[in-house]
Design an enzyme around this catalytic site. Structure first.
Site, PDB file in Angstrom:
ATOM      1  N   SER C  45       8.980  34.675 -46.922  1.00 11.63           N
ATOM      2  CA  SER C  45       8.931  35.406 -45.663  1.00 11.63           C
ATOM      3  C   SER C  45      10.345  35.476 -45.109  1.00 11.63           C
ATOM      4  O   SER C  45      11.027  34.458 -45.012  1.00 11.63           O
ATOM      5  CB  SER C  45       7.995  34.696 -44.686  1.00 11.63           C
ATOM      6  OG  SER C  45       7.736  35.520 -43.570  1.00 11.63           O
ATOM      7  N   GLU C  46      10.809  36.678 -44.757  1.00 11.77           N
ATOM      8  CA  GLU C  46      12.230  36.845 -44.437  1.00 11.77           C
ATOM      9  C   GLU C  46      12.659  36.062 -43.198  1.00 11.77           C
ATOM     10  O   GLU C  46      13.835  35.789 -43.013  1.00 11.77           O
ATOM     11  CB  GLU C  46      12.586  38.329 -44.289  1.00 11.77           C
ATOM     12  CG  GLU C  46      12.087  38.956 -43.013  1.00 11.77           C
ATOM     13  CD  GLU C  46      12.030  40.470 -43.093  1.00 11.77           C
ATOM     14  OE1 GLU C  46      11.616  40.995 -44.137  1.00 11.77           O
ATOM     15  OE2 GLU C  46      12.366  41.121 -42.103  1.00 11.77           O
ATOM     16  N   ASN C  47      11.688  35.703 -42.337  1.00 17.39           N
ATOM     17  CA  ASN C  47      12.055  34.914 -41.165  1.00 17.39           C
ATOM     18  C   ASN C  47      12.233  33.429 -41.476  1.00 17.39           C
ATOM     19  O   ASN C  47      12.454  32.639 -40.572  1.00 17.39           O
ATOM     20  CB  ASN C  47      11.070  35.122 -40.006  1.00 17.39           C
ATOM     21  CG  ASN C  47       9.629  34.870 -40.387  1.00 17.39           C
ATOM     22  OD1 ASN C  47       9.229  35.122 -41.522  1.00 17.39           O
ATOM     23  ND2 ASN C  47       8.850  34.356 -39.465  1.00 17.39           N
ATOM     24  N   SER C  87      17.672  32.502 -45.842  1.00 21.42           N
ATOM     25  CA  SER C  87      16.618  33.441 -46.213  1.00 21.42           C
ATOM     26  C   SER C  87      17.214  34.682 -46.863  1.00 21.42           C
ATOM     27  O   SER C  87      16.726  35.169 -47.889  1.00 21.42           O
ATOM     28  CB  SER C  87      15.806  33.832 -44.979  1.00 21.42           C
ATOM     29  OG  SER C  87      14.708  34.620 -45.348  1.00 21.42           O
TER      30      SER C  87
ATOM     31  N   GLN D  99      19.301  42.991 -41.276  1.00 20.03           N
ATOM     32  CA  GLN D  99      19.103  41.609 -40.840  1.00 20.03           C
ATOM     33  C   GLN D  99      19.983  40.599 -41.570  1.00 20.03           C
ATOM     34  O   GLN D  99      20.552  39.691 -40.960  1.00 20.03           O
ATOM     35  CB  GLN D  99      17.629  41.243 -41.014  1.00 20.03           C
ATOM     36  CG  GLN D  99      17.213  40.013 -40.269  1.00 20.03           C
ATOM     37  CD  GLN D  99      15.709  39.760 -40.361  1.00 20.03           C
ATOM     38  OE1 GLN D  99      15.280  38.636 -40.395  1.00 20.03           O
ATOM     39  NE2 GLN D  99      14.915  40.809 -40.422  1.00 20.03           N
TER      40      GLN D  99
END
Lengths: 216, 217, 216, 217
Positions: C45-47, C87, D99
């Protein structure tokens, strides 16, 4: 007081309460022994932690805990360990307030040479280049001369560790500040004359008014 | 997939001419038993990437003494006189790299970056042959990623899935090297069940670890 | 079987035992429900974690645990949490075996547009650009057309998410592989003719021999 | 030095025109009570650096709705329609950043780097105005560091010295932002005694934290 003790005692006074400090291997390591009682300094070790304490009691060595010189140490309560990437993010990122290192040569522009003598001694720079570039204040702690030859020069001729990064030079003879205009002698050891300092120093320097006495 | 293997299986992955990262800092947090096995196997022409070349009689340094190393990329060889000797005789190619640059180069490879700009080394011999880039009036060196065929690392505690937890100063280069090699073997003091390491305290996520070797006493 | 179910069921077959997989928000998330019993996939999960599991039982939500869409999830035994820098080191560094994303448009060169419609919808790219560049295999999962208009084009005209990174396109009509030579239709849905696929597709493509049936 | 302060003392550090990093990811691991105080204080012309602009009625998004934000550097505004509205009307300058690039830019500032090369964004609008550098035949964008005057972060557990431990997915941008701002304030659920967090499990070392604010229930 012996020469090295005088140097590290004077360097210790540069460290302020709350400062994050990295001490080089050798003489600089001893600075930790002379910090005032009411001053709390946080020692950073380049191999990955903050909160380094003194040597362990004999027999109490922790095999998983060494300093950057590979010697067993302890950590204080509230220490934190991290990896080498974080350690050098801290060092290079300006989060270290002061670093104290020895020098082979230092010059009046604030250049430092402390990692190799070509063809003779090439240990490698380890973390020194990052420390000198990254620390807010770079303090050179060294004996004033080597075998009678000046180490504070007009221009370093050994390969540099970093360019124009030194802020303060502390020797057994005195204390020099490095400014954009060159060196200023701020303090002299009590029993040393200004003339003797000039003789032992190749670099040009101005003399502060008043010229204070070192470790009075 | 079963990640726990024995030393014999582990050492089968080490071959002549490989580029190998070895974790540790002056003997602390070094996978000594894996190194001992590399020594016994006698593979040659290795390129090593490591913080330092240790000591002549301990850890990484023994590989140098045994003349298994063709090239080393490291920040410090001062504690191993044999490294200096082989450097001066030309037997071993020694690339001295500032420690912060070395670890960041490894991270850069692991993180899929093409390189980074560092102020470290500007105005020194480290600058030689490198691109200098000015950003906001300040000079930086462009440093490139470094990766390896194999990383030999040391972890204090590893779960059976391969999550690694490091104790005290043994962490150093180990988690960063785990990110930057095609194959990663971790030597550990302790293998625990999956779940025994709090997921919040894992320092090397298991996806980076291919094999686990238990240390023998 | 509804259209979306058919798509995610087919995508699920692309995931191999031990694969590290990042699923995009929306339809791709549902791929997790169709993975074979004997295949263990590790979801990233990218978070900031690996080992993502399914939704929690109602009332069992952990306020400190959400997926990249902000929805409550669970983690499996052996999960590991990390910060966003790690991440994306994982994502960009090629440590993710496959990512599954939706698309607004995809073209025969493997270009992908899935993050904005100028002047209309500009949510931002989030982690999509890094995922598409970094994942070893990029799978687009989407409906074949939008309001009857082809989404598989000769050339994307919406702003790109990444250039030439798509490896596989799965729609309810069929499966295309993207190669250096362009698109190849590898499978078609049983009730769809090749002619119908050609009509719904703007891009040029070749047809594999034999042309397999999707989700047989 | 006493790091624990109350909300009133904390908010005194927030001024008009500041550049502020705010940790969190879609409301998870966000310092909401600090944000609420910034909202109440009504400071204007802020530049925010944050993963996303949250929701109109929750977290960072409220500052946007209250028109306190002049500029935002973020990866996602899709969950807050007000951000899109102010972007299109020109009231707020929105810089959309991938991001992974955003977090690495913040790390870069904290780590004293001059920037880094990333493959992300090549061939897209992200490339505009940036230098493209070719390394080994592959193109990368040169991305520069981003720092801030102030970072408002959220930690699950903080000791009185300022060491921070994060629980589950609340970690996200928080530890990285703690490295890259002149002043760092951590909002926490739990303050513990020094030593209660194992030094091996600290995610943000105390030297990065200036002030600690306890959440009120």
């Amino acid at each position: 007081m012996d020469v090295r003790e005088r140097i590290v005692k004077r360097v210790a006074k540069e460290l302020k309460d709350g400062d994050i400090v990295n001490l080089g291997i050798g003489m600089p390591t001893k600075v930790a022994n002379y910090i005032e009682e009411d001053v709390e300094v946080i020692f950073q070790s380049e191999n990955g932690y903050i909160g380094m304490g003194g040597a362990p009691m004999p027999g109490m060595e922790d095999p998983d805990l060494v300093n950057a010189g590979g010697m067993h140490v302890t950590v204080k309560k509230g220490a934190a360990f991290f990896d080498s990437a974080m350690s050098f993010a801290i060092i290079r990122g300006g989060h270290v307030d002061a670093t104290v290192l020895g020098a082979l040569q230092v010059d009046q522009e604030g250049n430092l040479a402390n990692w190799m003598i070509p063809g003779k001694m090439v240990p490698g720079m380890g973390g020194a280049m990052d420390l000198v570039v990254g620390a807010k204040k770079v303090i050179v702690a060294m004996e004033h001369t080597a075998k009678g030859n000046p180490k504070i020069l007009k221009k370093c001729h050994l390969p540099l560790t970093a360019e124009k990064e030194v802020d303060l030079i502390v020797t057994e003879m005195g204390v020099f500040e490095v400014t954009d205009q060159g060196l200023t002698l701020k303090e002299r050891a009590r029993e040393v004359t200004l003339e003797e300092i000039r003789e032992a120093t190749e670099a040009d320097f101005t003399v502060a008014e008043p010229l204070e006495i070192m470790n009075p | 997939m079963e990640k726990i293997i024995d030393m014999e299986q582990a050492i089968a992955y080490v071959e002549d001419g490989m580029t190998i990262m070895i974790g540790g800092f002056l003997g602390n947090g070094v996978p000594d038993q894996l190194i001992e096995a590399v020594l016994q196997k006698g593979v040659k022409n290795l390129t090593l990437i490591c913080n330092d070349t240790g000591f002549p009689d301990r850890g990484i340094g023994k590989l140098v003494v045994n003349k298994q190393v063709k090239k080393v990329m490291t920040s410090h060889i001062g504690t191993n006189p044999e490294s200096g000797k082989q450097m001066h005789s030309g037997e071993m190619d020694v690339r001295l790299i500032p420690q912060g640059t070395l670890v960041e180069q490894i991270r850069s490879a692991g993180a899929g970056l093409g390189g980074f700009l560092t102020p470290t080394g500007i105005g020194t011999v480290v600058e030689e042959g490198k691109k200098v880039v000015e950003i906001d009036g300040k000079d930086y060196l462009l440093e490139l990623p470094i990766k390896a065929d194999l990383a030999l690392i040391r972890g204090s505690r590893v779960d059976k899935k391969g999550n690694v937890w490091y104790r005290n100063s043994t962490r150093n280069f180990n988690p960063i090297m785990a990110m930057a090699a095609d194959r990663v073997i971790v030597e550990t003091d302790e293998v625990v069940e999956i779940g025994e390491i709090d997921p919040n305290n894992v320092a090397t996520p298991h996806i980076f670890v291919d094999h686990i070797v238990r240390r023998t006493v």
